[in-house]
Design an enzyme around this catalytic site. Structure first.
Site, PDB file in Angstrom:
ATOM      1  N   THR A  13       0.812  -1.226   0.000  1.00  0.00           N
ATOM      2  CA  THR A  13       0.000   0.000   0.000  1.00  0.00           C
ATOM      3  C   THR A  13       0.845   1.276   0.000  1.00  0.00           C
ATOM      4  O   THR A  13       0.317   2.370  -0.165  1.00  0.00           O
ATOM      5  CB  THR A  13      -0.912   0.032   1.251  1.00  0.00           C
ATOM      6  OG1 THR A  13      -0.084  -0.237   2.390  1.00  0.00           O
ATOM      7  CG2 THR A  13      -2.011  -1.016   1.168  1.00  0.00           C
ATOM      8  N   GLU A  39      -1.354  -4.516   9.811  1.00  0.00           N
ATOM      9  CA  GLU A  39      -2.672  -5.004  10.255  1.00  0.00           C
ATOM     10  C   GLU A  39      -3.749  -3.935  10.122  1.00  0.00           C
ATOM     11  O   GLU A  39      -4.932  -4.242  10.122  1.00  0.00           O
ATOM     12  CB  GLU A  39      -2.608  -5.583  11.675  1.00  0.00           C
ATOM     13  CG  GLU A  39      -2.044  -4.654  12.715  1.00  0.00           C
ATOM     14  CD  GLU A  39      -1.830  -5.378  14.051  1.00  0.00           C
ATOM     15  OE1 GLU A  39      -1.795  -4.670  15.069  1.00  0.00           O
ATOM     16  OE2 GLU A  39      -1.691  -6.614  14.053  1.00  0.00           O
ATOM     17  N   ARG A 114      21.055  -4.799   4.029  1.00  0.00           N
ATOM     18  CA  ARG A 114      21.973  -4.424   2.935  1.00  0.00           C
ATOM     19  C   ARG A 114      23.447  -4.656   3.231  1.00  0.00           C
ATOM     20  O   ARG A 114      24.198  -5.075   2.370  1.00  0.00           O
ATOM     21  CB  ARG A 114      21.794  -2.935   2.573  1.00  0.00           C
ATOM     22  CG  ARG A 114      20.594  -2.638   1.736  1.00  0.00           C
ATOM     23  CD  ARG A 114      20.525  -1.162   1.405  1.00  0.00           C
ATOM     24  NE  ARG A 114      19.194  -0.806   0.946  1.00  0.00           N
ATOM     25  CZ  ARG A 114      18.604   0.360   1.202  1.00  0.00           C
ATOM     26  NH1 ARG A 114      19.235   1.294   1.895  1.00  0.00           N
ATOM     27  NH2 ARG A 114      17.396   0.601   0.751  1.00  0.00           N
ATOM     28  N   CYS A 153      17.715   4.827  -2.513  1.00  0.00           N
ATOM     29  CA  CYS A 153      17.297   5.459  -3.777  1.00  0.00           C
ATOM     30  C   CYS A 153      18.224   6.575  -4.257  1.00  0.00           C
ATOM     31  O   CYS A 153      18.230   6.916  -5.443  1.00  0.00           O
ATOM     32  CB  CYS A 153      15.877   5.984  -3.652  1.00  0.00           C
ATOM     33  SG  CYS A 153      15.585   6.964  -2.180  1.00  0.00           S
ATOM     34  N   SER A 182       8.611  11.955  -2.430  1.00  0.00           N
ATOM     35  CA  SER A 182       8.148  10.560  -2.429  1.00  0.00           C
ATOM     36  C   SER A 182       9.197   9.625  -1.845  1.00  0.00           C
ATOM     37  O   SER A 182       8.885   8.493  -1.473  1.00  0.00           O
ATOM     38  CB  SER A 182       7.764  10.112  -3.844  1.00  0.00           C
ATOM     39  OG  SER A 182       8.874  10.215  -4.702  1.00  0.00           O
ATOM     40  N   LYS A 208      24.221   5.865   4.692  1.00  0.00           N
ATOM     41  CA  LYS A 208      23.893   4.793   3.740  1.00  0.00           C
ATOM     42  C   LYS A 208      24.632   5.004   2.428  1.00  0.00           C
ATOM     43  O   LYS A 208      25.239   4.089   1.881  1.00  0.00           O
ATOM     44  CB  LYS A 208      22.378   4.746   3.478  1.00  0.00           C
ATOM     45  CG  LYS A 208      21.577   4.167   4.630  1.00  0.00           C
ATOM     46  CD  LYS A 208      20.090   4.179   4.290  1.00  0.00           C
ATOM     47  CE  LYS A 208      19.254   4.014   5.541  1.00  0.00           C
ATOM     48  NZ  LYS A 208      17.864   4.419   5.366  1.00  0.00           N
ATOM     49  N   HIS A 245      15.380  12.313  -7.613  1.00  0.00           N
ATOM     50  CA  HIS A 245      16.465  12.866  -6.797  1.00  0.00           C
ATOM     51  C   HIS A 245      17.536  13.458  -7.721  1.00  0.00           C
ATOM     52  O   HIS A 245      18.051  12.769  -8.609  1.00  0.00           O
ATOM     53  CB  HIS A 245      17.121  11.763  -5.957  1.00  0.00           C
ATOM     54  CG  HIS A 245      16.232  11.168  -4.893  1.00  0.00           C
ATOM     55  ND1 HIS A 245      15.022  11.704  -4.520  1.00  0.00           N
ATOM     56  CD2 HIS A 245      16.415  10.077  -4.107  1.00  0.00           C
ATOM     57  CE1 HIS A 245      14.488  10.975  -3.548  1.00  0.00           C
ATOM     58  NE2 HIS A 245      15.308   9.979  -3.288  1.00  0.00           N
ATOM     59  N   ASN A 330      13.380   8.161  -8.062  1.00  0.00           N
ATOM     60  CA  ASN A 330      13.601   7.427  -6.810  1.00  0.00           C
ATOM     61  C   ASN A 330      12.644   6.270  -6.573  1.00  0.00           C
ATOM     62  O   ASN A 330      13.004   5.301  -5.916  1.00  0.00           O
ATOM     63  CB  ASN A 330      13.546   8.387  -5.614  1.00  0.00           C
ATOM     64  CG  ASN A 330      12.285   9.198  -5.571  1.00  0.00           C
ATOM     65  OD1 ASN A 330      12.046  10.022  -6.454  1.00  0.00           O
ATOM     66  ND2 ASN A 330      11.459   8.989  -4.564  1.00  0.00           N
TER      67      ASN A 330
HETATM   68  N1  LIG Z   1      10.070   5.945  -1.278  1.00  0.00           N
HETATM   69  C1  LIG Z   1      11.212   5.715  -1.918  1.00  0.00           C
HETATM   70  O1  LIG Z   1      11.590   6.438  -2.860  1.00  0.00           O
HETATM   71  C2  LIG Z   1      12.099   4.574  -1.495  1.00  0.00           C
HETATM   72  C3  LIG Z   1      13.189   4.275  -2.296  1.00  0.00           C
HETATM   73  C4  LIG Z   1      14.032   3.229  -1.952  1.00  0.00           C
HETATM   74  C5  LIG Z   1      13.775   2.498  -0.815  1.00  0.00           C
HETATM   75  N2  LIG Z   1      12.693   2.789  -0.032  1.00  0.00           N
HETATM   76  C6  LIG Z   1      12.454   1.932   1.129  1.00  0.00           C
HETATM   77  O2  LIG Z   1      11.287   1.135   0.823  1.00  0.00           O
HETATM   78  C7  LIG Z   1      10.558   0.882   2.020  1.00  0.00           C
HETATM   79  C8  LIG Z   1       9.118   1.390   1.838  1.00  0.00           C
HETATM   80  O3  LIG Z   1       9.143   2.776   1.596  1.00  0.00           O
HETATM   81  P1  LIG Z   1       7.838   3.586   1.173  1.00  0.00           P
HETATM   82  O4  LIG Z   1       8.342   4.908   0.736  1.00  0.00           O
HETATM   83  O5  LIG Z   1       6.989   2.779   0.273  1.00  0.00           O
HETATM   84  O6  LIG Z   1       7.088   3.733   2.608  1.00  0.00           O
HETATM   85  P2  LIG Z   1       5.534   3.986   2.893  1.00  0.00           P
HETATM   86  O7  LIG Z   1       4.910   4.750   1.807  1.00  0.00           O
HETATM   87  O8  LIG Z   1       5.493   4.544   4.263  1.00  0.00           O
HETATM   88  O9  LIG Z   1       4.910   2.509   2.912  1.00  0.00           O
HETATM   89  C9  LIG Z   1       5.177   1.590   3.950  1.00  0.00           C
HETATM   90  C10 LIG Z   1       4.478   0.266   3.689  1.00  0.00           C
HETATM   91  O10 LIG Z   1       4.795  -0.632   4.759  1.00  0.00           O
HETATM   92  C11 LIG Z   1       3.586  -1.073   5.381  1.00  0.00           C
HETATM   93  N3  LIG Z   1       3.758  -1.203   6.829  1.00  0.00           N
HETATM   94  C12 LIG Z   1       3.953  -0.209   7.730  1.00  0.00           C
HETATM   95  N4  LIG Z   1       4.009  -0.733   8.985  1.00  0.00           N
HETATM   96  C13 LIG Z   1       3.837  -2.061   8.861  1.00  0.00           C
HETATM   97  C14 LIG Z   1       3.766  -3.141   9.773  1.00  0.00           C
HETATM   98  N5  LIG Z   1       3.887  -2.949  11.097  1.00  0.00           N
HETATM   99  N6  LIG Z   1       3.580  -4.408   9.289  1.00  0.00           N
HETATM  100  C15 LIG Z   1       3.463  -4.623   7.963  1.00  0.00           C
HETATM  101  N7  LIG Z   1       3.503  -3.640   7.036  1.00  0.00           N
HETATM  102  C16 LIG Z   1       3.686  -2.376   7.482  1.00  0.00           C
HETATM  103  C17 LIG Z   1       2.563   0.002   5.074  1.00  0.00           C
HETATM  104  O11 LIG Z   1       1.270  -0.582   5.177  1.00  0.00           O
HETATM  105  P3  LIG Z   1      -0.033   0.236   5.702  1.00  0.00           P
HETATM  106  O12 LIG Z   1      -0.529   1.044   4.544  1.00  0.00           O
HETATM  107  O13 LIG Z   1      -0.960  -0.850   6.076  1.00  0.00           O
HETATM  108  O14 LIG Z   1       0.432   1.077   6.850  1.00  0.00           O
HETATM  109  C18 LIG Z   1       2.952   0.366   3.646  1.00  0.00           C
HETATM  110  O15 LIG Z   1       2.464  -0.607   2.764  1.00  0.00           O
HETATM  111  C19 LIG Z   1      11.326   1.573   3.155  1.00  0.00           C
HETATM  112  O16 LIG Z   1      12.177   0.627   3.766  1.00  0.00           O
HETATM  113  C20 LIG Z   1      12.115   2.648   2.428  1.00  0.00           C
HETATM  114  O17 LIG Z   1      13.271   3.025   3.116  1.00  0.00           O
HETATM  115  C21 LIG Z   1      11.846   3.816  -0.354  1.00  0.00           C
END
Ligand SMILES: NC(=O)c1ccc[n+]([C@@H]2O[C@H](COP(=O)([O-])OP(=O)(O)OC[C@H]3O[C@@H](n4cnc5c(N)ncnc54)[C@H](OP(=O)(O)O)[C@@H]3O)[C@@H](O)[C@H]2O)c1
Length: 352
Positions: A13, A39, A114, A153, A182, A208, A245, A330
Site C-alpha cells: 500500500t 494489520e 543491505r 534510492c 516521495s 547509507k 532525486h 527514486n
Molecule cells: N520511497 C522511496 O523512494 C524509497 C526508495 C528506496 C527504498 N525505499 C524503502 O522502501 C521501504 C518502503 O518505503 P515507502 O516509501 O513505500 O514507505 P511507505 O509509503 O510509508 O509505505 C510503507 C508500507 O509498509 C507497510 N507497513 C507499515 N508498517 C507495517 C507493519 N507494522 N507491518 C506490515 N507492514 C507495514 C505500510 O502498510 P499500511 O498502509 O498498512 O500502513 C505500507 O504498505 C522503506 O524501507 C524505504 O526506506 C523507499
C-alpha cells in the site's frame, strides 16, 4: 522460455509498493498473487486500504484483491507464491524478511539487511556477479530461499554514474543531494515543513550512501565482497519536488581524461541487463543531456521509463577533477523498478 512467477508484495500500500503494482502490470515473467501490508490494512480490499498515488489508474483486479498481513502464514494462506518483493519500513523489514528468506527468494528495498556480509547489494549493470553471494548465504543460514537487496534510492543513480569513471582511476567523491518528497514514503514529510523550504537533513541517508557505494563498487572474491578503495562524502537534502532525486557530484580521478572522454564513458556504459535484454533494462543506463540547464526532475525523471540515470553539466573542477549533475527516479530505478530488474537478473541467471 521463462515460466511466470507468482509474486507477493510486502508493503504493497506504500509509495514503493504502489510503484511495484504499476510496473508489474503486464510483466512477462512476474504476476501479482498476494498484496501484504500492516494489520491496519489487512482484511480490507486494496482500494479501501490504499490511497492510490500513481498517475495510471488502479487496475480493477488489484483494487478488488484483499490485503493480508505481512507474515509467512498469512501470505501462504492467500496464494501460491514463488518470489517476494519487500518494501517494508526499514525497522520492521529485518525479522520479517528473514522469515520469508528462509523459504522464498526475497528482493528487498529496505535497508535492514543491505550491509550484512552474506547479503548481495545489487545494481545489475554494475555487480551482477555479487548475486552468487546467495549460495554462501543459503549454506551459512541453512535457507531454501534468500535475501538480496537494492541500494538506497539516492545511491543507485550515483553508482551507475561512478562505475564508468573507475577506468580513469576514481578516488574520491563528494555528493550533495536534492531529494524528492516521495522518497520519504506516504504521507511522508508534513506539508508545512517543506512548502517554501529545503530540509538539510534526512536521517541515516548520508551514512547509507557512503557505505553502500563502497560495497556495490567492490569486488566479490568468491567468499565476500571487498569494498572499493574509494572515499565518499555525502550531504543530503529534502526538497519540494514530487519524484526524482537530483545530485551534484564532484569526482577526483587519478588520470586526467578530456571532457569528451568522460562523456563517451557515460554514453557507452552498459552491463549485463542490456546484454541479456532483461525486460526492465533501459537501453541506455546513463543518458547524457547537453543543455546547460538539464537534468531537471520534472523533465528528465522518466527518461528510459524511469530506469536511466540522467547526467548533465559535466565540467572540469578546479579542486576535484570533474563535476556533474545526475538525476534518477527514486521510486522507479531507485525502488520498484530496481527491485524488478534485480529479480529479472536472478531469474535469468537461474538463481530464483
Ligand atoms: N520511497 C522511496 O523512494 C524509497 C526508495 C528506496 C527504498 N525505499 C524503502 O522502501 C521501504 C518502503 O518505503 P515507502 O516509501 O513505500 O514507505 P511507505 O509509503 O510509508 O509505505 C510503507 C508500507 O509498509 C507497510 N507497513 C507499515 N508498517 C507495517 C507493519 N507494522 N507491518 C506490515 N507492514 C507495514 C505500510 O502498510 P499500511 O498502509 O498498512 O500502513 C505500507 O504498505 C522503506 O524501507 C524505504 O526506506 C523507499
Amino acid at each position: 522460455m521463462i515460466h511466470k512467477r507468482k509474486v507477493a508484495i510486502l508493503g504493497a500500500t506504500g509509495a514503493v509498493g504502489q510503484r511495484y503494482i504499476q510496473l508489474l502490470q503486464g510483466h512477462p515473467w512476474f504476476e501479482i498473487e498476494v498484496l501484504a501490508a500492516s494489520e491496519r490494512s489487512a482484511g480490507k480490499k486494496f482500494k479501501d486500504a490504499c490511497n492510490w498515488l500513481m498517475e495510471t489508474d488502479l487496475p480493477d483486479e488489484i483494487a478488488e484483491m484483499s490485503v493480508v498481513n505481512a507474515d509467512v502464514e498469512s501470505v501462504e494462506n492467500a496464494g501460491d507464491v514463488h518470489l517476494v518483493f519487500s518494501s517494508l519500513p526499514g525497522d520492521l523489514a529485518g525479522p520479517v524478511e528473514a522469515e520469508f528468506g528462509a523459504m522464498y527468494p526475497v528482493f528487498s528495498k529496505a535497508s535492514a539487511h543491505r550491509m550484512e556480509q552474506d547479503v548481495p547489494l545489487i545494481v545489475p549493470e554494475i555487480n551482477s556477479d555479487h548475486a552468487e553471494l546467495i549460495r554462501l548465504q543459503q549454506k551459512i543460514r541453512g535457507w531454501k530461499g534468500f535475501i538480496t537487496t537494492d541500494p538506497n534510492c539516492s545511491t543507485i543513480q550515483l553508482v551507475l554514474t561512478l562505475k564508468p569513471l573507475m577506468q580513469f582511476g576514481l578516488k574520491q567523491i563528494v555528493v550533495s543531494t536534492m531529494q524528492a518528497l516521495s522518497g520519504a514514503g506516504y504521507p511522508g514529510v508534513p506539508s508545512l515543513d517543506i512548502i517554501d523550504n529545503v530540509v538539510p537533513f534526512i536521517s541515516g541517508e548520508e551514512e547509507k550512501m557512503e557505505a553502500e557505494t563502497l560495497k556495490i563498487l567492490g569486488c566479490f572474491n568468491g567468499e565476500c565482497v571487498e569494498n572499493a578503495d574509494l572515499k565518499l562524502s555525502a550531504s543530503c537534502n529534502r526538497v519540494n519536488v514530487k519524484d526524482g532525486h537530483l545530485e551534484s557530484v564532484f569526482v577526483k580521478l587519478d588520470q586526467d581524461p578530456t571532457l569528451e572522454q568522460i562523456k563517451e564513458a557515460f554514453i557507452n556504459f552498459k552491463g549485463v541487463p542490456q546484454d541479456l535484454l532483461l525486460p526492465s533494462a533501459p537501453k541506455h543506463p546513463i543518458i547524457v543531456r547537453n543543455e546547460k540547464n538539464r537534468p531537471q526532475p520534472r523533465f528528465d525523471r522518466d527518461s528510459g521509463c524511469g530506469m536511466s540515470a540522467v547526467v548533465g553539466r559535466i565540467r572540469k573542477d578546479p579542486i576535484m577533477t570533474f563535476k556533474y549533475m545526475c538525476l534518477g527516479h527514486n521510486t522507479i530505478r531507485g525502488a520498484a523498478g530496481g527491485g524488478i530488474l534485480s529479480a529479472e537478473l536472478f531469474v535469468a541467471k537461474g538463481l530464483a
